[in-house]
Design an enzyme around this catalytic site. Structure first.
Site, short mmCIF file in Angstrom:
data_model
loop_
_atom_site.label_atom_id
_atom_site.label_comp_id
_atom_site.label_asym_id
_atom_site.label_seq_id
_atom_site.Cartn_x
_atom_site.Cartn_y
_atom_site.Cartn_z
N PHE A 149 0.86 -1.19 0.00
CA PHE A 149 0.00 0.00 0.00
C PHE A 149 0.89 1.22 0.00
O PHE A 149 1.65 1.46 0.94
CB PHE A 149 -0.95 0.06 1.20
N ASP A 234 9.34 2.82 1.68
CA ASP A 234 8.21 3.67 2.01
C ASP A 234 7.97 3.55 3.52
O ASP A 234 7.42 2.56 3.99
CB ASP A 234 6.97 3.23 1.21
N LYS A 263 2.83 11.30 6.97
CA LYS A 263 2.00 11.14 8.18
C LYS A 263 2.54 11.90 9.39
O LYS A 263 2.31 13.09 9.50
CB LYS A 263 1.81 9.65 8.48
N1 PLP Z 1 2.60 4.84 1.90
C1 PLP Z 1 2.19 4.15 2.97
C2 PLP Z 1 3.06 3.04 3.49
C3 PLP Z 1 0.98 4.44 3.57
O1 PLP Z 1 0.59 3.73 4.64
C4 PLP Z 1 0.20 5.49 3.06
C5 PLP Z 1 -1.10 5.81 3.69
O2 PLP Z 1 -1.67 5.07 4.45
C6 PLP Z 1 0.68 6.20 1.95
C7 PLP Z 1 1.88 5.86 1.41
C8 PLP Z 1 -0.12 7.32 1.35
O3 PLP Z 1 -0.13 8.44 2.15
P1 PLP Z 1 -1.27 9.56 1.95
O4 PLP Z 1 -2.57 8.95 2.32
O5 PLP Z 1 -0.85 10.66 2.86
O6 PLP Z 1 -1.21 9.93 0.49
#
Ligand code: PLP
Length: 751
Positions: A149, A234, A263
């Site tokens: 994700f 990520d 976040k």
């Molecule tokens: N990458 C990871 C691992 C995430 O958990 C999330 C969101 O949950 C994102 C990227 C995307 O972040 P955003 O919702 O701020 O675009």
């Protein structure tokens, strides 16, 4: 119990639902205010936050320092665009780049939402693929994990393996491959000559907090190096302390080429994200190649910088490590002792744990709804997993209450006879959770249990000729010098033999005439992960030891016992393992300051070892090293002497260790330096143990070995001081909880 339909909540839900796209299925809770780990709804009901807005609120709600930083900056200037420079951006990114540690010349590219920074990473990887690796135009591929994700843009959902995220949103961008998360062979097979990067979450969050087997990330790093592929992590969810390290990659001692953060970077107040890359990657961006109107705005930068500082100042990483170990242990205990297998798995790191429920017995959504009605907010993912991700600022008491509520809710799903027995609840509220440890004695099983490697320095010239601490009395020593010297030799040899009998290997540092305190080896350095941080003594009387210690460690490096030797930074004083005690169960280093070692060492140790460091202030001159008043036992208990610590330090100890795991030494034991002891598995070596202390330790399953060390006591030292542990590893995972469980059942039987 909070009613299912409170009037104001019901009205607000109806109003919102009429106009909002139905792309979420929120719980029927309408939040109006938040403070720390607590939230309040429009009808005035209070909830404990076990979700932290998917880790965005790691600092807790409305953190006063962050709110103040937001107000101050908003009143100056909030949004300028990157058509100009803005004062707060440099300090923010400087700090972030420094923390990420991707090497000289590494840089950051700021954005707002996490997905934006994932897009930045994809662009950076492709450019690197064409311009550095030499992949043919438009052929670059990025390998991603099944179950990933990374956000919701069309490119990103295009490489998602979750049908719901993709359905009817195509066509999708080509150039993405897949491998099975955690499977290094699958990753190796997915990489081709056209692969520019591997993009993965070190722990998969939305997939259900899936933790790969230890070693996977390190193996992925090696593979990427071998195949000339970038490793991009990520850490939007796992980063910034969530797993008990600044970044999850630090658990495996690796370094990515690119790092995506988001976040919690916005302190729970604003969307702030960033892509950080090595110089080789980031130097490929030139003006016009990428941009974002809100990316790096002064408001975001000011709040982001304060968010990083709060993590540091409030020791949130250590809180996550210690309270996370407690959370995991309690949830695992629930799983192990359940009478009906409602829980299939408990997995996680730090304050980030997923409980996988068996859908045959219980629905995760139903559990989450009942939790909300009892005042605990969390969220299911992938139908079966409940996440526990409270703010890192959560108190131990609130955490325990939330777990108790969870256990009580699970009870409701038990068949009636089990429910009446109240099995799950009873077990959950038993607070004596212990950190796993291994029962096997080193001597009994040297193959499966590595032998402890210790360093000691012979007491050939030991005597108290000067006074640098309140214990020393040179006059007294002069009177009985010969007897005391013999006593020292005898005690030292007996201590060494005790260690060897318990299976340890002891390296002996030669004694040096004129340096009597060289015998207190624990002060020579701290050694973790075969990396030595050398001491720089505050007292000039001991500074003469420094070249000898350096020479001894150089010799050990030549023999391959240690790998690296690091100096204490200029301007700091540091007295080695005496003020830096590794806590394997909690995955953190306790550091002492205020007497001999300086407070600044906590940051240096954290950066050097990539581990959380909890700084404890020592206020009593008699207990001038941390090891005189704190000892971490291998089962997770901490033996300590209260009067030695500042109020703030005592608060930290109580919250991070928990009252049930703190063993308070009385005056008699403390004054005999009994706290200064060495624990090797279930064997605890003391120079003194009162009957009360001995009983407490025996009840907890320890074998107490007492070696009298009176001569050394006169100099303020005992067993721990005379010993330096050389084999501590920050990567070693605690063993299964074996001896504790057996001992508990033995004790129960006996009772
Ligand atoms: N990458 C990871 C691992 C995430 O958990 C999330 C969101 O949950 C994102 C990227 C995307 O972040 P955003 O919702 O701020 O675009």
């Amino acid at each position: 119990m909070i009613p299912a339909t409170a009037p104001l909540s019901a009205a607000a839900i109806a109003r919102e639902s009429a106009v909002i796209a139905a792309n979420y299925a929120p719980l029927p809770v309408v939040l109006a205010a938040g403070c720390g780990e607590w939230l309040t709804d429009v009808d005035g009901h209070r909830y404990l936050d076990f979700m932290s807005a998917y880790s965005a609120v790691s600092h807790g709600h409305a953190h006063p320092r962050l709110v103040q930083a937001l107000i101050d900056q908003a009143q100056r200037v909030a949004v300028t665009s990157r058509a100009y420079h803005a004062a707060p951006l440099g300090p923010f990114l400087e700090k972030l780049v420094d923390l990420a540690g991707l090497g000289a010349g590494s840089r950051a590219l700021p954005a707002s939402g996490g997905a934006e920074s994932v897009e930045t990473a994809i662009k950076a990887a492709r450019r690197w693929g064409y311009r550095v690796k030499g992949i043919a135009p438009d052929c670059a591929e990025i390998v991603t994990a099944r179950g990933n994700f990374h956000g919701r843009s069309t490119t990103i959902v295009g490489f998602s393996t979750e049908p719901a995220y993709r359905a009817d949103f195509g066509p999708f961008a080509p150039g993405f491959g897949h491998f099975d998360f955690g499977d290094i062979d699958s990753l190796a097979a997915a990489i081709t000559d056209r692969t520019a990067a591997v993009l993965l979450e070190p722990i998969q969050g939305e997939a259900g907090i899936v933790v790969p087997a230890p070693g996977f990330l390190a193996a992925a790093r090696r593979l990427c190096d071998e195949r000339r592929v970038l490793l991009i992590l990520d850490e939007v969810q796992s980063g910034l302390g969530r797993t008990g390290r600044w970044f999850a990659f630090q658990h495996e001692g690796v370094r990515p080429d690119g790092l995506i953060l988001g976040k919690a970077l916005g302190g729970g107040l604003l969307p702030v994200s960033c892509f950080i890359g090595t110089a080789e990657v980031m130097d490929l961006f030139e003006p016009g190649s990428h941009g974002s109107t809100f990316g790096g705005n002064p408001l975001a930068a000011a709040v982001g910088l304060e968010a990083l500082r709060v993590i540091e100042d409030e020791q949130l990483i250590a809180r996550s490590a210690a309270l996370g170990a407690h959370l995991l242990a309690r949830l695992r205990r629930l799983q192990e002792e359940q009478t009906v297998p409602l829980i299939r798995a408990v997995r996680g790191r730090g304050l980030w744990v997923g409980v996988d429920l068996d859908p045959q017995h219980v629905s995760a959504r139903a559990v989450v709804e009942r939790l909300a009605r009892r005042g605990v907010l969390t969220k299911d993912t992938h139908e079966t997993v409940i996440r526990f991700a409270p703010p890192l600022t959560i108190s131990r008491a609130a955490l325990d209450w939330g777990i108790d509520v969870f256990a009580a809710v699970l009870d409701e799903f038990l068949p009636a006879p089990d429910r009446e027995a109240g099995r799950v609840t009873v077990l959950a509220s038993r607070s004596a959770t212990r950190i796993p440890m291994n029962r096997a004695r080193p001597a009994a099983n040297p193959i499966t249990q590595p032998r402890a490697r210790l360093m000691m320095s012979a007491p050939d010239h030991f005597e108290v000729s000067y006074r640098i601490n309140p214990w020393m009395d040179p006059a007294q020593w002069r009177v009985g010098a010969e007897r005391l010297a013999q006593d020292a030799q005898r005690g030292w040899s007996q201590l060494k033999q005790t260690y060897e009998r318990l299976g340890a290997v002891v390296e002996v540092q030669p004694a040096v005439r004129g340096l009597p305190d060289l015998v207190f080896t624990a002060n020579a350095a701290v050694v973790l992960d075969r990396k030595v941080v050398l001491a720089h003594f505050l007292c000039p009387e001991r500074q003469g030891e420094e070249p000898h210690n350096r020479a001894f460690f150089e010799a050990m490096r030549a023999r391959g016992v240690v790998d690296e030797i690091v100096d204490c930074p200029a301007g700091e004083f540091f007295e080695g393992a005496g003020d830096a005690i590794w806590d394997a169960g909690r995955g953190l280093l306790w550091s002492g300051h205020g007497q001999r070692s300086t407070a600044g060492m906590q940051h240096f140790l954290a950066a050097t070892y990539g581990v959380p460091v909890v700084a404890l202030e020592l206020v009593n001159p008699r207990f001038y090293h941390l090891d005189t008043c704190l000892c971490v036992l291998d089962g997770g208990e901490v033996l300590y002497y209260r009067p030695a610590f500042s109020r703030c330090a005592l608060g930290l100890l109580e919250d991070l260790v928990g009252k049930d795991r703190l063993i308070e030494a009385g005056d008699e034991d403390a004054m005999h330096l009994a706290v200064n002891s060495v624990c090797l598995g279930r064997d605890a070596v003391f120079c003194h143990a009162s009957a009360a202390l001995r009983t407490q330790l025996t009840e907890r399953g320890y074998d107490v070995h007492v070696v009298p060390l009176d001569s050394f006591n006169r100099s303020g030292g005992a067993a721990y001081c005379l010993t330096l542990r050389l084999d501590r590893s920050t990567q070693a995972l605690p063993q299964r909880e074996v001896f504790v469980e057996e001992d508990l059942s033995e004790l129960r039987r006996a009772a």
